[in-house]
Design a protein around this motif. Structure first.
Motif, short mmCIF file in Angstrom:
data_model
loop_
_atom_site.label_atom_id
_atom_site.label_comp_id
_atom_site.label_asym_id
_atom_site.label_seq_id
_atom_site.Cartn_x
_atom_site.Cartn_y
_atom_site.Cartn_z
N UNK A 115 4.04 7.29 -5.24
CA UNK A 115 2.86 7.34 -4.37
C UNK A 115 1.73 8.15 -5.01
N UNK A 116 2.10 9.15 -5.80
CA UNK A 116 1.07 9.92 -6.50
C UNK A 116 0.36 9.05 -7.53
N UNK A 117 1.14 8.25 -8.26
CA UNK A 117 0.54 7.35 -9.25
C UNK A 117 -0.34 6.29 -8.59
N UNK A 118 0.05 5.84 -7.41
CA UNK A 118 -0.72 4.82 -6.70
C UNK A 118 -1.93 5.40 -5.96
N UNK A 119 -2.06 6.72 -5.93
CA UNK A 119 -3.22 7.34 -5.32
C UNK A 119 -3.09 7.70 -3.86
N UNK A 120 -1.94 7.45 -3.24
CA UNK A 120 -1.78 7.75 -1.81
C UNK A 120 -1.57 9.24 -1.56
N UNK A 133 13.35 -2.21 -4.62
CA UNK A 133 13.90 -0.86 -4.49
C UNK A 133 13.60 0.01 -5.71
N UNK A 134 13.59 -0.60 -6.89
CA UNK A 134 13.33 0.18 -8.09
C UNK A 134 11.84 0.38 -8.31
N UNK A 135 11.08 -0.71 -8.31
CA UNK A 135 9.66 -0.63 -8.62
C UNK A 135 8.82 -0.02 -7.53
N UNK A 136 9.07 -0.41 -6.28
CA UNK A 136 8.23 0.05 -5.18
C UNK A 136 8.60 1.44 -4.70
N UNK A 137 9.88 1.82 -4.79
CA UNK A 137 10.31 3.12 -4.27
C UNK A 137 10.54 4.15 -5.36
N UNK A 138 10.45 3.75 -6.63
CA UNK A 138 10.62 4.72 -7.72
C UNK A 138 9.55 4.47 -8.77
N UNK A 167 -1.40 5.62 5.48
CA UNK A 167 -1.94 4.52 4.68
C UNK A 167 -0.89 3.41 4.55
N UNK A 168 -0.41 2.85 5.66
CA UNK A 168 0.68 1.87 5.58
C UNK A 168 0.29 0.59 4.85
N UNK A 169 -0.93 0.11 5.04
CA UNK A 169 -1.34 -1.13 4.40
C UNK A 169 -1.49 -0.94 2.89
N UNK A 170 -2.06 0.19 2.51
CA UNK A 170 -2.20 0.45 1.08
C UNK A 170 -0.83 0.64 0.44
N UNK A 171 0.09 1.28 1.15
CA UNK A 171 1.45 1.44 0.63
C UNK A 171 2.11 0.08 0.46
N UNK A 172 1.96 -0.80 1.47
CA UNK A 172 2.56 -2.14 1.38
C UNK A 172 1.98 -2.92 0.21
N UNK A 173 0.67 -2.78 0.00
CA UNK A 173 0.03 -3.50 -1.10
C UNK A 173 0.52 -2.99 -2.46
N UNK A 174 0.58 -1.67 -2.62
CA UNK A 174 1.04 -1.11 -3.89
C UNK A 174 2.51 -1.40 -4.12
N UNK A 175 3.31 -1.40 -3.03
CA UNK A 175 4.73 -1.71 -3.16
C UNK A 175 4.95 -3.15 -3.59
N UNK A 176 4.16 -4.07 -3.03
CA UNK A 176 4.27 -5.48 -3.41
C UNK A 176 3.89 -5.68 -4.87
N UNK A 177 2.82 -4.99 -5.30
CA UNK A 177 2.38 -5.11 -6.69
C UNK A 177 3.44 -4.54 -7.64
N UNK A 178 4.03 -3.40 -7.28
CA UNK A 178 5.07 -2.80 -8.12
C UNK A 178 6.31 -3.67 -8.17
#
Length: 329
Positions: free
Chosen positions: A111-116, A294-299, A186-197
């Motif tokens: 989340x720090x890398x994604x800016x949240x 689980x790997x990309x979005x949560x780690x 920031x749930x929508x931004x988290x969902x977007x960054x998680x999908x991209x990851x």
């Protein structure tokens, strides 16, 4: 490395969940599945997805309701046993009654890398954000790997150097506060960054990610077992004679081709009305997505995480070719 069990776990879960529960050996297969799922907490999700996909696929392929009920109960018992074991072990050892007591550390880096996290700290420092975390927020490196492992990271003295201490758990809790707050606001931004990851992780894989001869853990291996020192120093990894670029190109091209052929193989399986092949291919496909999430979005997105599971795609497609040729002949 627990990664060695990832692909085998998917195949074993499919095998256990797709066969008649009353056949000899099925209970042992479920026991082996539980053992493999215990080796890493992310494997719990992979096993759950593989089991659910297999059972649903079997139902769609015409399995009896009684058989579906038996396999569902077996999957629930297996997953509940793994969850209970994780929670109990973490509770007894660390007084942390949870599946993943350090998960917030890795998610914080993501989340720090994604800016949240910076957004949340900016809004909450001076009010309800942890004061020690606010004091170092401007020196946190954006790159997640540097934040997690570099000795220059401001977290290093509190976490990596203090593992399992009271200081360590205090900082893990503070990181947890920041991650929960960032996602909540920031749930929508988290969902977007998680999908991209997830998408990036899905196509991130490589072979021979051992970092030898220059950056591998040779001293650790030798210290653990000094008797193998000569063998290690004479290995092809240390002598750098493995022809890694060539091997990596062959495996990379073959794996990419196999992934592109997943949908055509599914189409062929449906056309041939091969129920076992259909269920297996769907279980593999959904497990690949779950592992990437689980790997990309949560780690963090790393070649190692998808490499641990993607090898089963070309392996199974080769078996399908042999199976269908034998059926045709």
């Amino acid at each position: 490395m627990p990664d060695a069990f990832a692909g085998a776990l998917v195949l074993l879960t499919w095998l256990a969940a797709s066969r008649d529960f009353d056949r000899p050996g099925t209970a042992l297969l479920w026991l082996a599945t539980a053992f493999m799922a215990l080796t890493h907490y992310t494997f719990l999700g992979v096993a759950a997805v593989a089991a659910v996909t297999t059972i649903l696929g079997s139902k769609l392929m015409g399995a009896s309701p009684k058989e579906i009920a038996k396999q569902t109960l077996a999957a629930v018992v297996m997953l509940a046993s793994v969850i209970t074991a994780h929670i109990t072990a973490n509770g007894l050892m660390f007084d942390r009654w949870t599946i993943s007591p350090t998960g917030s550390w890795f998610l914080f880096a993501r989340l720090n890398e994604d800016g949240l996290v910076p957004l949340w700290l900016e809004d909450h420092c001076g009010t309800d954000a942890p004061v020690p975390l606010c004091a170092i927020r401007h020196s946190l490196p954006q790159d997640s790997q540097e934040l997690l492992w570099s000795k220059r990271s401001p977290l290093y003295p509190h976490i990596q150097k203090q593992i399992a201490s009271a200081e360590y758990w205090r900082w893990i809790d503070m990181l947890g506060v920041a991650t929960k707050g960032s996602i909540r606001e920031h749930p929508l931004r988290f969902a977007s960054s998680a999908a991209a990851a997830t998408g990036r992780q899905l196509v991130s894989y490589a072979v021979l990610n051992d970092k030898c001869p220059s950056h591998c853990s040779v001293p650790n291996f030798i210290a653990f077992n000094p008797a193998v020192a000569d063998n290690i120093h004479n290995s092809r990894q240390l002598r750098d004679t493995l022809h890694k670029p060539f091997i990596g190109s062959v495996v990379g091209i073959g794996t990419t081709l196999a992934l592109l052929l997943l949908l055509p193989f599914l189409w062929l399986a449906h056309r041939r009305r091969d129920a076992e092949a259909i269920v297996l291919l769907w279980a593999i496909t959904i497990s690949l997505l779950a592992n990437a999430a689980m790997a990309g979005a949560l780690s963090d997105v790393q070649n190692r995480y998808q490499s641990r599971i993607v090898w089963i795609v070309p392996f199974i497609e080769l078996l399908m070719i042999v199976r269908w040729r034998r059926q045709t002949s």
